[in-house]
Scaffold this active site. Structure first.
Site, mmCIF file in Angstrom:
data_model
loop_
_atom_site.group_PDB
_atom_site.id
_atom_site.type_symbol
_atom_site.label_atom_id
_atom_site.label_comp_id
_atom_site.label_asym_id
_atom_site.label_seq_id
_atom_site.Cartn_x
_atom_site.Cartn_y
_atom_site.Cartn_z
ATOM 1 N N TYR A 1 -20.540 83.348 95.993
ATOM 2 C CA TYR A 1 -21.996 83.468 95.896
ATOM 3 C C TYR A 1 -22.600 82.198 95.306
ATOM 4 O O TYR A 1 -23.566 81.637 95.854
ATOM 5 C CB TYR A 1 -22.357 84.674 95.038
ATOM 6 C CG TYR A 1 -23.830 84.764 94.695
ATOM 7 C CD1 TYR A 1 -24.776 84.995 95.685
ATOM 8 C CD2 TYR A 1 -24.267 84.609 93.378
ATOM 9 C CE1 TYR A 1 -26.132 85.070 95.374
ATOM 10 C CE2 TYR A 1 -25.606 84.688 93.064
ATOM 11 C CZ TYR A 1 -26.533 84.917 94.064
ATOM 12 O OH TYR A 1 -27.866 84.987 93.750
ATOM 13 N N SER B 1 -29.862 80.219 92.116
ATOM 14 C CA SER B 1 -29.358 81.171 91.123
ATOM 15 C C SER B 1 -28.772 80.439 89.928
ATOM 16 O O SER B 1 -28.255 79.316 90.051
ATOM 17 C CB SER B 1 -28.280 82.056 91.764
ATOM 18 O OG SER B 1 -27.584 82.796 90.793
#
Length: 358
Positions: A171, A146
């Protein structure tokens, strides 16, 4: 440009998170483009967002008959992962299963540890043991990272050569951990692996937790949309078709040991982003114009009454901006879809899916 060394015809490809936005789009494109490929997809259909979207994506894949196999389970279940590898012997593994969302990681951290760390460990172990007893094993492991791994880096655009040691959310930390885990397994067990850092993927049948989808939902319901950091954010919005094209090209070249230096394992990282960040306020204007064009709102609708400027949220960053130099050099590819074209496709789908046609 790199030469392809992975032939997908007559092969089995495992896609985890196959009911997800990227997973389902990738599976459909592979099944369309490679007429003899078989896709085995695994997904636990979590209720992080509306599961009807996930089932809609799966329904589209079921039209391919026996070439698509669906396993309703979680990669956190090691026995299930081992059984899938033992039964189907995947040639390529694409790990897209993960708990997504920056803000959700602040209130629900357990989900990220289980899916993003334990789940990915199970996939790595299964890839490792796919070579046991002299078997050919997995030819290429591709996994989702990501843009969040860049954290609050001040240098832009974000390059895969940049240090990413300062995540601003759990995350992001799990995604950086995935890259480190993959590197270790590539180094120890010669598993060719490629990590893809996605930048704000959007489009039809997408994720309701993303801004473009959430803003549309709220506006349709007559609610206010919140523009964080008072609207002074930039995002590298990347249309789903461009993302899928990039993934398919990357899949077909598995990294190899550097012939001049055997200390470099078969491991690569690429950014997949639009390389053109959009200001959030400009993005909202385009979204509004497309909502009016689709006749969801009249031309004189007062959108300003439905905007609320608020401070930055914990875990968010000011800008995301992908340096895609290596993607262009290695695969002769860069995203080409302008924001307006992508948002128009999304709005047209939204109108039809939710029955808003006038």
């Amino acid at each position: 440009m790199l030469q392809y060394n992975v032939n997908l015809e007559d092969k089995t490809v495992l896609i985890t998170g196959v009911a997800g936005f990227i997973g389902a789009s990738l599976a459909k494109r592979l099944l369309d483009e490679f007429r003899s490929v078989r896709i085995v997809g695994i997904d636990s259909i979590t209720d992080y967002y509306d599961v009807s979207l996930k089932y809609e994506r799966l329904n589209e894949l079921k039209s391919f008959g026996e070439r698509f196999v669906f396993v309703y389970d979680s990669i956190t279940n090691k026995e299930v992962v081992e059984r899938v590898f033992s039964e189907y012997h995947p040639y390529v593994v694409i790990n897209l299963a993960a708990q997504a969302g920056v803000r959700y990681s602040i209130t629900n951290p357990d989900a990220y540890i289980e899916s993003n760390l334990i789940g990915f460990y199970n996939i790595l172990e299964a890839c490792r043991h796919s070579y046991d007893d002299g078997k050919d094993g997995v030819e290429h492991l591709v996994y989702a990272s990501s843009s969040s791994v860049y954290g609050a880096n001040s240098k832009i655009p974000y390059s895969t050569d940049d240090k990413v040691d300062n995540p601003v959310s759990l995350y992001a930390a799990t995604k950086k951990s995935n890259e480190l885990m993959a590197y270790a397994y590539s180094k120890l067990y010669n598993i060719p692996s490629t990590g893809l850092r996605f930048f704000t993927v959007y489009g039809p049948l997408g994720r309701p937790d993303m801004a473009y989808f959430g803003f549309t939902d709220k506006l349709v319901r007559g609610e206010k949309i919140k523009l964080f950091n008072y609207g002074n954010c930039k995002r590298d919005f990347t249309y789903i078709d461009d993302v899928i094209e990039g993934i398919i090209r990357v899949i077909q070249h598995a990294p190899e040991y550097n012939e001049r230096d055997n200390n470099i394992p078969p491991y690569k990282i690429y950014n997949i982003g639009n390389n053109s960040p959009e200001n959030l306020l400009d993005f909202v204007i385009v979204l509004q114009e497309e909502l009016v064009r689709a006749k969801i709102f009249p031309i004189d609708y007062n959108f300003e009454e439905h905007k609320e400027l608020v401070p930055m949220q914990p875990g968010d960053v000011f800008v995301t901006y992908a340096d895609i130099t290596s993607l262009e050099y290695d695969f002769d590819f860069k995203p080409i879809t302008p924001l307006r074209v992508g948002l128009r496709a999304f709005i047209e789908w939204y109108v039809q899916f939710y029955g808003l046609c006038k």
